[in-house]
Every structure is written in C-alpha cells, then in structure tokens.
Scaffold this motif. Structure first.
Motif, PDB file in Angstrom:
ATOM      1  N   GLN A  15       0.828  -1.204   0.000  1.00  0.00           N
ATOM      2  CA  GLN A  15       0.000   0.000   0.000  1.00  0.00           C
ATOM      3  C   GLN A  15       0.863   1.254   0.000  1.00  0.00           C
ATOM      4  OE1 GLN A  15      -2.173  -1.084   3.514  1.00  0.00           O
ATOM      5  NE2 GLN A  15      -4.008  -1.657   2.356  1.00  0.00           N
ATOM      6  N   LEU A  16       1.970   1.196   0.761  1.00  0.00           N
ATOM      7  CA  LEU A  16       2.882   2.334   0.761  1.00  0.00           C
ATOM      8  C   LEU A  16       3.514   2.533  -0.619  1.00  0.00           C
ATOM      9  CD1 LEU A  16       4.704   1.874   4.179  1.00  0.00           C
ATOM     10  CD2 LEU A  16       3.238   3.780   3.526  1.00  0.00           C
ATOM     11  N   GLU A  17       3.873   1.431  -1.252  1.00  0.00           N
ATOM     12  CA  GLU A  17       4.494   1.503  -2.573  1.00  0.00           C
ATOM     13  C   GLU A  17       3.528   2.064  -3.606  1.00  0.00           C
ATOM     14  OE1 GLU A  17       6.188  -1.642  -5.864  1.00  0.00           O
ATOM     15  OE2 GLU A  17       6.501  -2.100  -3.736  1.00  0.00           O
ATOM     16  N   ASP A  18       2.273   1.633  -3.528  1.00  0.00           N
ATOM     17  CA  ASP A  18       1.264   2.088  -4.489  1.00  0.00           C
ATOM     18  C   ASP A  18       0.616   3.405  -4.079  1.00  0.00           C
ATOM     19  OD1 ASP A  18       1.773  -0.232  -5.840  1.00  0.00           O
ATOM     20  OD2 ASP A  18       0.025  -1.306  -5.042  1.00  0.00           O
ATOM     21  N   MET A  19       0.923   3.850  -2.852  1.00  0.00           N
ATOM     22  CA  MET A  19       0.342   5.078  -2.295  1.00  0.00           C
ATOM     23  C   MET A  19      -1.189   5.012  -2.253  1.00  0.00           C
ATOM     24  SD  MET A  19       2.722   6.859  -1.120  1.00  0.00           S
ATOM     25  CE  MET A  19       1.858   8.387  -0.765  1.00  0.00           C
ATOM     26  N   LYS A  20      -1.717   3.794  -2.050  1.00  0.00           N
ATOM     27  CA  LYS A  20      -3.161   3.619  -1.895  1.00  0.00           C
ATOM     28  C   LYS A  20      -3.460   3.520  -0.403  1.00  0.00           C
ATOM     29  CE  LYS A  20      -3.911   1.347  -6.340  1.00  0.00           C
ATOM     30  NZ  LYS A  20      -4.366   0.118  -7.036  1.00  0.00           N
ATOM     31  N   ILE A  21      -3.513   4.686   0.213  1.00  0.00           N
ATOM     32  CA  ILE A  21      -3.620   4.738   1.669  1.00  0.00           C
ATOM     33  C   ILE A  21      -4.849   5.548   2.070  1.00  0.00           C
ATOM     34  CG2 ILE A  21      -2.484   5.436   3.808  1.00  0.00           C
ATOM     35  CD1 ILE A  21       0.161   5.346   2.051  1.00  0.00           C
ATOM     36  N   ASP A  22      -5.692   4.943   2.858  1.00  0.00           N
ATOM     37  CA  ASP A  22      -6.841   5.649   3.434  1.00  0.00           C
ATOM     38  C   ASP A  22      -6.478   6.037   4.865  1.00  0.00           C
ATOM     39  OD1 ASP A  22      -9.218   6.619   4.363  1.00  0.00           O
ATOM     40  OD2 ASP A  22     -10.306   4.720   4.258  1.00  0.00           O
ATOM     41  N   VAL A  23      -6.152   7.311   5.068  1.00  0.00           N
ATOM     42  CA  VAL A  23      -5.711   7.748   6.391  1.00  0.00           C
ATOM     43  C   VAL A  23      -6.857   7.759   7.406  1.00  0.00           C
ATOM     44  CG1 VAL A  23      -3.774   9.104   5.534  1.00  0.00           C
ATOM     45  CG2 VAL A  23      -6.024  10.183   5.781  1.00  0.00           C
ATOM     46  N   MET A  24      -8.083   7.528   6.940  1.00  0.00           N
ATOM     47  CA  MET A  24      -9.237   7.490   7.841  1.00  0.00           C
ATOM     48  C   MET A  24      -9.564   6.068   8.295  1.00  0.00           C
ATOM     49  SD  MET A  24     -10.208  10.599   8.302  1.00  0.00           S
ATOM     50  CE  MET A  24     -11.844  10.367   8.978  1.00  0.00           C
ATOM     51  N   ARG A  25      -8.769   5.094   7.893  1.00  0.00           N
ATOM     52  CA  ARG A  25      -9.111   3.693   8.128  1.00  0.00           C
ATOM     53  C   ARG A  25      -9.255   3.366   9.615  1.00  0.00           C
ATOM     54  NH1 ARG A  25      -4.652   0.978   4.719  1.00  0.00           N
ATOM     55  NH2 ARG A  25      -4.612  -0.807   6.119  1.00  0.00           N
ATOM     56  N   GLY A  26      -8.389   3.909  10.460  1.00  0.00           N
ATOM     57  CA  GLY A  26      -8.541   3.688  11.896  1.00  0.00           C
ATOM     58  C   GLY A  26      -9.759   4.398  12.456  1.00  0.00           C
ATOM     59  N   ALA A  27     -10.068   5.553  11.867  1.00  0.00           N
ATOM     60  CA  ALA A  27     -11.237   6.317  12.311  1.00  0.00           C
ATOM     61  C   ALA A  27     -12.528   5.547  12.068  1.00  0.00           C
ATOM     62  CB  ALA A  27     -11.281   7.671  11.606  1.00  0.00           C
ATOM     63  N   TRP A  28     -12.568   4.807  10.933  1.00  0.00           N
ATOM     64  CA  TRP A  28     -13.775   4.025  10.642  1.00  0.00           C
ATOM     65  C   TRP A  28     -13.976   2.942  11.712  1.00  0.00           C
ATOM     66  CZ3 TRP A  28     -15.101   7.736   8.168  1.00  0.00           C
ATOM     67  CH2 TRP A  28     -14.557   8.200   6.974  1.00  0.00           C
ATOM     68  N   ASP A  29     -12.881   2.351  12.168  1.00  0.00           N
ATOM     69  CA  ASP A  29     -12.978   1.342  13.222  1.00  0.00           C
ATOM     70  C   ASP A  29     -13.499   1.958  14.526  1.00  0.00           C
ATOM     71  OD1 ASP A  29     -12.086  -0.582  11.521  1.00  0.00           O
ATOM     72  OD2 ASP A  29     -10.133  -0.886  12.484  1.00  0.00           O
ATOM     73  N   ALA A  30     -12.978   3.137  14.857  1.00  0.00           N
ATOM     74  CA  ALA A  30     -13.424   3.831  16.066  1.00  0.00           C
ATOM     75  C   ALA A  30     -14.911   4.162  15.971  1.00  0.00           C
ATOM     76  CB  ALA A  30     -12.611   5.106  16.278  1.00  0.00           C
ATOM     77  N   GLN A  31     -15.291   4.652  14.823  1.00  0.00           N
ATOM     78  CA  GLN A  31     -16.701   4.999  14.606  1.00  0.00           C
ATOM     79  C   GLN A  31     -17.602   3.779  14.742  1.00  0.00           C
ATOM     80  OE1 GLN A  31     -18.521   5.868  10.539  1.00  0.00           O
ATOM     81  NE2 GLN A  31     -18.298   7.945  11.350  1.00  0.00           N
ATOM     82  N   ALA A  32     -17.185   2.663  14.142  1.00  0.00           N
ATOM     83  CA  ALA A  32     -18.004   1.454  14.163  1.00  0.00           C
ATOM     84  C   ALA A  32     -18.117   0.871  15.560  1.00  0.00           C
ATOM     85  CB  ALA A  32     -17.414   0.420  13.200  1.00  0.00           C
ATOM     86  N   GLU A  33     -16.985   0.784  16.287  1.00  0.00           N
ATOM     87  CA  GLU A  33     -17.015   0.121  17.591  1.00  0.00           C
ATOM     88  C   GLU A  33     -17.694   0.974  18.649  1.00  0.00           C
ATOM     89  OE1 GLU A  33     -14.124  -2.203  20.774  1.00  0.00           O
ATOM     90  OE2 GLU A  33     -13.445  -1.860  18.717  1.00  0.00           O
ATOM     91  N   ILE A  34     -17.317   2.258  18.743  1.00  0.00           N
ATOM     92  CA  ILE A  34     -17.939   3.115  19.753  1.00  0.00           C
ATOM     93  C   ILE A  34     -19.399   3.356  19.406  1.00  0.00           C
ATOM     94  CG2 ILE A  34     -17.886   5.369  20.889  1.00  0.00           C
ATOM     95  CD1 ILE A  34     -14.885   5.448  20.390  1.00  0.00           C
ATOM     96  N   GLY A  35     -19.667   3.647  18.139  1.00  0.00           N
ATOM     97  CA  GLY A  35     -21.047   3.853  17.722  1.00  0.00           C
ATOM     98  C   GLY A  35     -21.895   2.619  17.949  1.00  0.00           C
TER      99      GLY A  35
END
Length: 320
Positions: free
Chosen positions: A84-104
C-alpha cells in the motif's frame, strides 16, 4: 403561572413506589434478555462493568473507558503495509472508521436496550404514596415513567419530563464529561508528528502512521461525546419553563442521586427559584446523605434531609 413549590423527581422516587428501575436491575435484565449485548458491554468497558458499583454509576461511567489504548490499537491495526505504501493507496481514515463502528455500535446497543428495558417496566404501586401537594406546584421529572400522572393525578401540563417520557421515540441518557476531558484521555503517549520540526526516522513513527492515529483519535473523541448529555441544550430548550420558577419558595428533591451527571441541572434549578427558597432532599442510604451534604457544602446551601418512607401518606395519617 408563577409556581410556589417545585418538585424534582429522580429514580429513587420510582424505586420507592415498587418500580424495579435501578441501573442494577437494567444490568440483570440485560444479562437475562440480551446476553450477547451484555458481554459486548463488558468487553468494551472492561471487567469493572461486571461490578454492582459500576452499574450504580452507569451514566457517569458511559464516558470512561480506555480510549487511549483503543485509539492506539485501532491505529496500529490499520497501519499500511509495504504494498500500500508503494502504491500510495492509503486511506488515512481507516482507523477512524474502526473507532466509529465500535464506539457507535456499543452506544447503539446501550440506547436501544435501555429503551426496551424502560418500556418493559411494570408501573408504580400506589401503596407507598407520599404526601405531595400539586396545587400551585410544578414537577421536573428525571424519570421516564408516568408515576406522577397515574398515582398522584398530577396534570401533564405541570410536569416536565426532562429526559423523555414513556412511549417517546427516544430516552435521553448519557455521561457528563466535557470534550476537553475526553480528548485529554485519548491523547497518544507519543505526541503527534510535526513535519515542520520532526524527523520521521528519529521520531519512531512515520508521518502516515501518525496521521492515521490523529484521525482515529478525533473520531473516537467525537463518537464518545455523542453519548454525552447535552445539558446546556436541554436547559435552553426548556428555557420558558425555568423562567416560570422565579417565585418558587420551596424545592423538594425526591429520589435524585446528586450525581455529577445531573449536577448542572440542580445548579440551574436552584439559580432559577427564589433566592431564599427552602430546599428539601430525600435520601435512602448513608452514601446518598453524604452526596447531598457534599453538594450543599460545595454551593453553600442549607438542605433539609428527609426519607421518603417518613413522608408516606399512611405515616402522616397516624399523627392524627
């Protein structure tokens, strides 16, 4: 109408009338009716949530969990791999989605199950009625029940169900923590990466990983604050009612726990009534009595302590 007496009604009032409405009863109901959801709550908040004391302060504890550890874990699990780093296909919100899903998700479980539990409670019994004079009186009810209407025949026009009323679409529950308090708890042990002054090779975390952590932290704090009571907004919504309390010369606070969550309400109520209004509060246990005394000392107030049992109609009749 300019009322002379204000009754502030808390959960202890319904308990006195035989309603099994304690948070401990909610815990037992969850264990019996939604065992999986109960376990998810334990897993989220930790083993303390198995204890009676945790549930006794249920609303306060909604705002306390190991948010820093969870943020760092969500961020760590969502670090980009080499490809992903090599291809620069990075979603910097990916951890945020986990936080949103679990806490929500956990907050949805709590709100939905709480609503279902409240709707399942049997109504109050009239056997333990206390002496209440509804003439020229107003009632601020922190309970969701219709005990005042059904047992005491208090007109609904004289009652504010400040957190919602039975059969409403939503009942208000929540913690009393501020955004700043939760944000401080969520701060990672390592300060955020600053590209203007930090060298990623010396910092120990590259800038991408750190950005993921920052977004995760922000979302975790925001979702946690969605579970807070918006007390200022609730008070403002009912501003016209509080404005009618200026001539109240007696405040009877029955069955309220004097917890930190509801303290802002009490402060506003006391500031809304006449400056020399007499204050009376009921207690059930020694810890209740200490909480009331602590509140009185903090705000330099004189509060008369009573037991609801001593105010029962049958006991009053025995005096004659």
């Amino acid at each position: 109408m300019n009322y002379k007496t204000l009754y502030v009604i808390g959960n202890g009032f319904d308990l006195h009338h035989g309603v099994k409405s304690s948070y401990h009863c909610y815990m037992e109901w969850l264990k019996e009716n939604h065992k999986d959801d109960y376990q998810k709550i334990i897993d989220f908040y930790g083993n303390k949530a198995k204890e009676y004391e945790w549930w006794n302060e249920f609303e306060t504890n909604l705002g306390y969990f190991n948010i820093r550890e969870k943020v760092e874990n969500w961020a760590f699990l969502n670090q980009p791999n080499d490809k992903q780093l090599e291809d620069m296909k990075i979603d910097v919100m990916r951890g945020a989605w986990d936080a949103q899903a679990e806490i929500g998700g956990i907050m949805s479980i709590l709100k939905d199950s709480f609503h279902e539990w409240i709707d399942s409670l049997k109504p109050a019994l009239s056997a333990n009625k206390i002496v209440i004079d509804s003439q020229n009186a107003y009632f601020i009810n922190f309970n969701y029940s219709l005990t005042l209407e059904n047992v005491y025949n208090v007109p609904s026009a004289q009652i504010l169900h400040i957190h919602g009323c039975l059969n409403d679409d939503e009942y208000i529950i929540g913690h009393g923590r501020t955004y700043e308090e939760v944000k401080e708890d969520a701060e990672p042990y390592i300060p955020p990466f600053d590209s203007n002054k930090d060298d990623p090779s010396e910092y120990g975390l590259d800038a991408i990983d750190d950005e993921i952590t920052e977004h995760t932290k922000t979302e975790a704090v925001n979702k946690t604050m969605e579970a807070a009571k918006q007390i200022d907004k609730i008070i403002e919504k009912n501003r016209s009612i509080f404005d009618q309390l200026s001539e109240v010369n007696k405040v009877c606070i029955y069955g309220l726990s004097f917890s930190s969550v509801d303290e802002p309400y009490l402060n506003h109520i006391i500031s809304s009534v006449a400056p020399k209004a007499k204050l009376e509060a009921s207690y059930y246990s020694l810890s209740d009595k200490e909480s009331i005394k602590k509140f009185a000392r903090k705000h330099n107030l004189s509060i008369r302590l009573v037991c609801l049992e001593d105010l029962q109609v049958v006991k009053q009749l025995r005096l004659f």
